[in-house]
Enzyme design. Structure first.
Site, PDB file in Angstrom:
ATOM      1  N   GLU A 196      -8.532   8.091  -8.216  1.00 59.16           N
ATOM      2  CA  GLU A 196      -7.398   6.828  -8.047  1.00 59.16           C
ATOM      3  C   GLU A 196      -5.761   7.313  -8.519  1.00 59.16           C
ATOM      4  O   GLU A 196      -5.245   6.896  -6.984  1.00 59.16           O
ATOM      5  CB  GLU A 196      -8.130   6.226  -8.758  1.00 59.16           C
ATOM      6  CG  GLU A 196      -9.626   5.314  -8.311  1.00 59.16           C
ATOM      7  CD  GLU A 196      -9.920   4.690  -7.151  1.00 59.16           C
ATOM      8  OE1 GLU A 196      -9.365   5.667  -6.298  1.00 59.16           O
ATOM      9  OE2 GLU A 196      -9.898   3.668  -6.543  1.00 59.16           O
ATOM     10  N   THR A 222      -3.229   0.327  -0.366  1.00 55.74           N
ATOM     11  CA  THR A 222      -3.115   0.176  -1.256  1.00 55.74           C
ATOM     12  C   THR A 222      -1.332  -0.057  -2.152  1.00 55.74           C
ATOM     13  O   THR A 222      -1.366  -1.443  -2.679  1.00 55.74           O
ATOM     14  CB  THR A 222      -3.567   0.981  -2.317  1.00 55.74           C
ATOM     15  OG1 THR A 222      -5.176   0.668  -1.460  1.00 55.74           O
ATOM     16  CG2 THR A 222      -3.982  -0.092  -3.531  1.00 55.74           C
TER      17      THR A 222
HETATM   18  N1  HSE Z   1      -7.524  -3.943  -7.813  1.00 56.72           N
HETATM   19  C1  HSE Z   1      -7.565  -3.315  -6.748  1.00 56.72           C
HETATM   20  C2  HSE Z   1      -6.570  -3.826  -6.153  1.00 56.72           C
HETATM   21  C3  HSE Z   1      -7.983  -2.236  -5.742  1.00 56.72           C
HETATM   22  O1  HSE Z   1      -7.293  -4.812  -5.464  1.00 56.72           O
HETATM   23  O2  HSE Z   1      -5.086  -3.110  -5.636  1.00 56.72           O
HETATM   24  C4  HSE Z   1      -7.577  -0.856  -4.925  1.00 56.72           C
HETATM   25  O3  HSE Z   1      -8.624  -1.080  -4.290  1.00 56.72           O
END
Ligand code: HSE
Length: 309
Positions: free
Chosen positions: A128, A181
């Site tokens: 990740e 992201t």
């Molecule tokens: N929890 C993370 C976010 C997941 O919402 O940024 C990323 O896919």
């Protein structure tokens, strides 16, 4: 064992109120990956289908996870990795997490299972970090453990598997727009009012309690995000309309899947899920934006072995 083929599921992170700490796995969407032992002690990505991703093993989430595991547990073989992406990266359905978790699971099998699920989650978090810049655990833990998971603590990592009510179903729509992201994290507030924090953590408690008790009304009441969703929803075209359509069609609620742009709705029972799917589909057809949709049970197994020899 010389070769192993696995399936690693897509995942929905956050689940509205649980930013970076809640997630669940999806049954009918994910990556299929094949890992083959080689005499040369190298990690080689030999084939990627379904997405344009780096072949260089240090820059590829699955390659980086496999490398870290072989460094921790040295062996006299290397690995060839084939990745068949079942869905598009950048969807908000944990695409890099599926590859990272799949690699962690498969390499562990080829090593004779020296690592626990928690250790596999930590290795997968490295993937990740390579793929999206942050070692977030919510997607990878959901892919490895299956079902719903709560990342109760990051330091040291503690993951709790939460029961899945039998009739819970997922409907998701993936508008074909790009939301990175990193960009979706950059728009988040760095400070939040105490009263908002109270609302949010009460909803996390309510959702967990609703899942344990199969209390669909409590689940519906708790699927609320007053912190992250308001900051991110402008990145997703027609978010409010999709959410309203889902709720009007009887969904328990709807929200942003991970960092988006996928929007998820949770439903009670197959009949309601079909209705929610149909109504969102009808609504989105008029937007002029391309999209794909999924209707799936919640995956309770996580990554699974498909074949080995
Ligand atoms: N929890 C993370 C976010 C997941 O919402 O940024 C990323 O896919």
């Amino acid at each position: 064992m010389k070769q192993i083929k696995i399936f690693s599921p897509a995942t929905v992170a956050n689940v509205s109120c649980g930013f970076d700490c809640l997630g669940f796995a999806v049954n009918d969407l994910g990556d299929t990956m094949t890992f083959t032992k080689t005499e040369q002690k190298e990690i080689t990505i030999t084939k990627i289908t379904g997405a344009d991703l780096p072949y260089e093993s240090n820059r590829n989430a699955a390659g980086a996870v496999a490398k870290a595991m072989l460094e921790k547990h040295p062996v006299d073989f290397g690995l060839d990795i084939e990745i068949h992406k079942g869905y598009t990266p950048g969807s908000g359905l944990g695409s890099s997490a599926a590859s990272s978790a799949g690699a962690a699971f498969a390499v562990n099998e080829l090593l004779g299972n020296p690592f626990s699920k928690l250790e596999l989650t930590k290795f997968a978090m490295l993937g990740e970090e390579i793929a999206c810049g942050s070692p977030i655990a919510d997607n990878v833990a959901a892919a490895i453990y299956g079902g719903f998971i709560l990342v109760q603590q990051y330091e040291p990592l503690h993951v709790i598997k939460i029961p899945v009510p039998d009739e819970l179903m997922l409907v998701a729509i993936h508008p074909q727009v790009e939301v990175k992201t990193k960009d979706a994290r950059d728009v988040l507030p760095t400070h939040i009012p105490l009263e908002d924090a109270v609302t949010q953590w009460a909803n996390v408690g309510g959702l967990i309690s609703g899942l344990y008790a199969s209390d669909y009304q409590l689940i519906a009441n708790s699927l609320k995000d007053i912190i992250v969703e308001p900051a991110r929803k402008h990145l997703i075209p027609y978010f409010d309309e999709v959410k309203q359509t889902a709720i009007d069609s009887g969904a328990l609620s709807a929200g942003i899947s991970g960092s988006g742009p996928t929007i998820f709705a949770l439903c009670k029972g197959q009949e309601n899920a079909k209705k929610v799917y149909q109504h969102i589909d009808n609504m989105y057809q008029h937007t002029g934006i391309n999209y794909t949709m999924v209707l799936s049970k919640i995956n309770t197994q996580g990554v699974i072995l498909l074949a080995s020899n």
